[in-house]
Motif scaffolding. Sequence first.
Motif, mmCIF file in Angstrom:
data_model
loop_
_atom_site.group_PDB
_atom_site.id
_atom_site.type_symbol
_atom_site.label_atom_id
_atom_site.label_comp_id
_atom_site.label_asym_id
_atom_site.label_seq_id
_atom_site.Cartn_x
_atom_site.Cartn_y
_atom_site.Cartn_z
ATOM 1 N N ALA A 154 15.345 61.772 61.272
ATOM 2 C CA ALA A 154 14.703 60.455 60.203
ATOM 3 C C ALA A 154 15.719 60.236 59.311
ATOM 4 O O ALA A 154 16.256 59.354 59.101
ATOM 5 C CB ALA A 154 13.541 60.587 59.956
ATOM 6 N N LEU A 155 15.952 61.587 58.479
ATOM 7 C CA LEU A 155 17.054 61.398 57.628
ATOM 8 C C LEU A 155 18.209 60.977 58.160
ATOM 9 O O LEU A 155 18.995 59.987 57.158
ATOM 10 C CB LEU A 155 17.190 62.748 56.805
ATOM 11 N N HIS A 156 18.837 61.624 58.849
ATOM 12 C CA HIS A 156 20.009 61.148 59.811
ATOM 13 C C HIS A 156 20.416 59.618 59.868
ATOM 14 O O HIS A 156 21.188 58.857 59.519
ATOM 15 C CB HIS A 156 20.436 61.857 60.924
ATOM 16 N N ALA A 157 19.171 59.020 60.513
ATOM 17 C CA ALA A 157 19.136 57.656 60.603
ATOM 18 C C ALA A 157 19.061 57.043 59.397
ATOM 19 O O ALA A 157 19.931 55.698 59.474
ATOM 20 C CB ALA A 157 17.824 57.421 61.546
ATOM 21 N N THR A 158 18.519 57.482 58.252
ATOM 22 C CA THR A 158 18.511 56.468 57.230
ATOM 23 C C THR A 158 19.788 56.794 56.469
ATOM 24 O O THR A 158 20.208 55.556 55.762
ATOM 25 C CB THR A 158 17.447 57.474 56.150
ATOM 26 N N LEU A 159 20.493 57.779 56.498
ATOM 27 C CA LEU A 159 21.688 57.765 55.994
ATOM 28 C C LEU A 159 22.615 56.977 56.585
ATOM 29 O O LEU A 159 23.598 56.157 56.035
ATOM 30 C CB LEU A 159 22.529 59.486 55.803
ATOM 31 N N THR A 160 22.516 56.834 57.938
ATOM 32 C CA THR A 160 23.494 55.893 58.838
ATOM 33 C C THR A 160 23.169 54.433 58.492
ATOM 34 O O THR A 160 24.038 53.636 58.251
ATOM 35 C CB THR A 160 23.122 56.059 60.513
ATOM 36 N N GLN A 161 21.936 54.146 58.214
ATOM 37 C CA GLN A 161 21.440 52.743 57.932
ATOM 38 C C GLN A 161 22.155 52.431 56.409
ATOM 39 O O GLN A 161 22.403 51.277 56.200
ATOM 40 C CB GLN A 161 20.044 52.568 57.881
ATOM 41 N N THR A 162 21.928 53.454 55.424
ATOM 42 C CA THR A 162 22.463 53.247 54.104
ATOM 43 C C THR A 162 23.943 52.982 54.080
ATOM 44 O O THR A 162 24.296 52.228 53.452
ATOM 45 C CB THR A 162 22.114 54.458 53.354
ATOM 46 N N THR A 163 24.493 53.518 54.818
ATOM 47 C CA THR A 163 26.083 53.545 54.868
ATOM 48 C C THR A 163 26.222 51.935 55.337
ATOM 49 O O THR A 163 27.399 51.706 54.799
ATOM 50 C CB THR A 163 26.679 54.618 55.967
ATOM 51 N N ALA A 164 25.595 51.760 56.676
ATOM 52 C CA ALA A 164 25.829 50.263 56.899
ATOM 53 C C ALA A 164 25.689 49.320 55.783
ATOM 54 O O ALA A 164 26.206 48.133 55.831
ATOM 55 C CB ALA A 164 24.847 50.140 58.221
ATOM 56 N N LEU A 165 24.581 49.469 55.075
ATOM 57 C CA LEU A 165 24.280 48.624 54.184
ATOM 58 C C LEU A 165 25.430 48.523 52.852
ATOM 59 O O LEU A 165 25.684 47.422 52.596
ATOM 60 C CB LEU A 165 22.917 48.905 53.312
ATOM 61 N N VAL A 166 25.867 49.703 52.725
ATOM 62 C CA VAL A 166 26.872 49.799 51.640
ATOM 63 C C VAL A 166 28.124 49.029 52.125
ATOM 64 O O VAL A 166 28.671 48.146 51.274
ATOM 65 C CB VAL A 166 27.219 51.100 51.173
ATOM 66 N N VAL A 167 28.475 49.126 53.267
ATOM 67 C CA VAL A 167 29.892 48.596 53.711
ATOM 68 C C VAL A 167 29.907 47.426 54.649
ATOM 69 O O VAL A 167 30.926 46.875 55.041
ATOM 70 C CB VAL A 167 30.819 49.822 54.471
ATOM 71 N N ARG A 168 28.706 47.130 55.294
ATOM 72 C CA ARG A 168 28.692 46.145 56.112
ATOM 73 C C ARG A 168 27.792 44.747 55.540
ATOM 74 O O ARG A 168 28.245 43.651 55.204
ATOM 75 C CB ARG A 168 28.144 46.510 57.404
ATOM 76 N N HIS A 169 26.461 45.020 55.670
ATOM 77 C CA HIS A 169 25.595 44.215 55.358
ATOM 78 C C HIS A 169 25.676 43.536 53.883
ATOM 79 O O HIS A 169 25.370 42.537 53.590
ATOM 80 C CB HIS A 169 24.136 44.420 55.773
ATOM 81 N N HIS A 170 25.656 44.520 52.878
ATOM 82 C CA HIS A 170 25.813 44.048 51.511
ATOM 83 C C HIS A 170 26.817 44.665 50.778
ATOM 84 O O HIS A 170 26.865 44.762 49.481
ATOM 85 C CB HIS A 170 24.440 45.247 50.661
ATOM 86 N N TRP A 171 28.261 44.546 51.566
ATOM 87 C CA TRP A 171 29.376 44.680 50.867
ATOM 88 C C TRP A 171 29.735 43.729 49.755
ATOM 89 O O TRP A 171 30.283 44.311 48.695
ATOM 90 C CB TRP A 171 30.517 44.894 52.098
ATOM 91 N N PRO A 172 29.350 42.523 49.604
ATOM 92 C CA PRO A 172 29.597 41.687 48.337
ATOM 93 C C PRO A 172 29.020 42.311 47.129
ATOM 94 O O PRO A 172 29.304 42.316 45.946
ATOM 95 C CB PRO A 172 28.799 40.221 48.751
ATOM 96 N N LEU A 173 27.744 42.985 47.153
ATOM 97 C CA LEU A 173 26.998 43.608 46.108
ATOM 98 C C LEU A 173 27.894 44.801 45.752
ATOM 99 O O LEU A 173 28.140 45.007 44.696
ATOM 100 C CB LEU A 173 25.425 43.843 46.538
ATOM 101 N N THR A 174 28.151 45.511 46.996
ATOM 102 C CA THR A 174 29.165 46.634 46.665
ATOM 103 C C THR A 174 30.237 46.336 45.975
ATOM 104 O O THR A 174 30.923 47.157 44.631
ATOM 105 C CB THR A 174 29.513 47.468 47.816
ATOM 106 N N ALA A 175 31.126 45.399 46.216
ATOM 107 C CA ALA A 175 32.223 44.886 45.606
ATOM 108 C C ALA A 175 32.185 44.532 44.295
ATOM 109 O O ALA A 175 33.000 44.832 43.499
ATOM 110 C CB ALA A 175 32.791 43.698 46.578
ATOM 111 N N ALA A 176 30.947 43.919 43.990
ATOM 112 C CA ALA A 176 30.606 43.496 42.652
ATOM 113 C C ALA A 176 30.426 44.570 41.661
ATOM 114 O O ALA A 176 30.569 44.344 40.623
ATOM 115 C CB ALA A 176 29.394 42.441 42.804
#
Length: 474
Positions: free
Chosen positions: A368-390
């Motif tokens: 479960a933790l591995h899946a969470t880290l994978t999803q979090t990475t996707a949020l940072v660089v894919r789904h939410h990258w405009p927030l990351t860039a800001a």
Amino acid sequence: MADLPRGFRVRLADDAHRCDDGRTLFGGSSGRLVHLRPAALRRIDDAGVLAVEDPTSARVARMLLDRGLAHPWWNGSRPATCGDVTVVVPVLDRPDALDRLLGGLPGTTVVVVDDGSTDPASIVEVCRRHAARYVRHPERRGPAAARNTGLRTATSPVVAFVDSDVVLDVRSLAALRRHLEDPGVALVAPRVLGLDDGRGVLARYEAARSSLDLGASPARVHPHGRVSYVPSAVLLARRDALGAGFDESLEVAEDVDLVWRVARDHDVRYDPSVVVRHEHRTTTRAWLSRKAFYGTGAALLAARHGEAVSPAVLAPWSAVAVAALLAQQRWSIPVAVAASAVAEVTLARRLRGSDHPHRAAVAVLGVALHATLTQTTALVVRHHWPLTAALLPFSRRARRVALAAAVVDGVLDHRRVRPDLDVARYTALRRAEDLAYGAGLWAGCLRARSPRALLPVLRHRPARTPIPSERSQS
């Protein structure tokens, strides 16, 4: 759910972890955990194969299939046929691609729906040469409408939707058809790879990491599963399970919408042992435009399916652990460890049927933790990258997180898929794909005036599911 037929066989999934001498299974495409009682365990052989021979084995096989812990398995034991299948091909120009497709389907009933081609005579000639039925839309109405026209034209119980830029043969079609031996399955899709031409950097990237390629492991398809959708490049379905068919108001994500509607009442399966080839877009502009176009569909799906389209599903304990690590404070590791420890103790109490409940709990939470880290990475660089860039100009911590996510994800994914590209170019293209998809995602949400497609959800998963013993079947 209807009973599986006698002789039907399933095999434990490669990612179904076994402990307690095989009595406890967890993982699979849904992340579920089950305890096998003795009557169930006796019916699974040393290779992990279970054959349906009586009511108990049928019930066990069905439960394992439903939880993504096993998949149908034939191993050449059953002949495959597709005599009751009608192939529906939506086409807009591209007569050469259509000719290539139909050349691989001799003797198959085919309906070609011309969605307003500029040169219909060339499409008619291809259909005549291959004895395919030709239906025309005078004006372009979109792929969903073209498929629906073919669906209404077909009279067979099984319909296969196949895009004209696909290479498919009768044997592959028949291999997909055998999934419908399970009366609970209504829709099945193969693995879609690129044409094996090996030309250019993008062609080699797409050969390894296409959006249409959902990986080498079979899966039961459902929202938030390891395989959450299948594309419409090739879809084989029971005609009576499709209702009115595709939503013609959707220009994008109409295939995902259909899959999720069907999956509410039926099983949908992904079978990567069946491979078809697709003519991917391999010019930079067309490739990026297509990725952004896919992203715009998320908001449309959120309006129809709610949380099913959420970019991440997190258990509360794992969300706390990852949030603490992202904060990069002195207290981060102690808080993450404490959250994990509480979850481990809680889960171990619910696994009292296991010989080693704490060991089993640690294994489950590790997945479960591995899946969470994978999803979090996707949020940072894919789904939410405009927030990351800001955040990047103002936060050193944000820069560290973004850099680590971008590089580590690229390196690990390169190692996993082993593309015919060096790690630097592969990672750069992966990040470009993420930027394009994320831009389309945010544009779609702004157009829909809704953030639903951007919001993660918190959800507790059931800890275990006991499989009844033979005595309870009598």
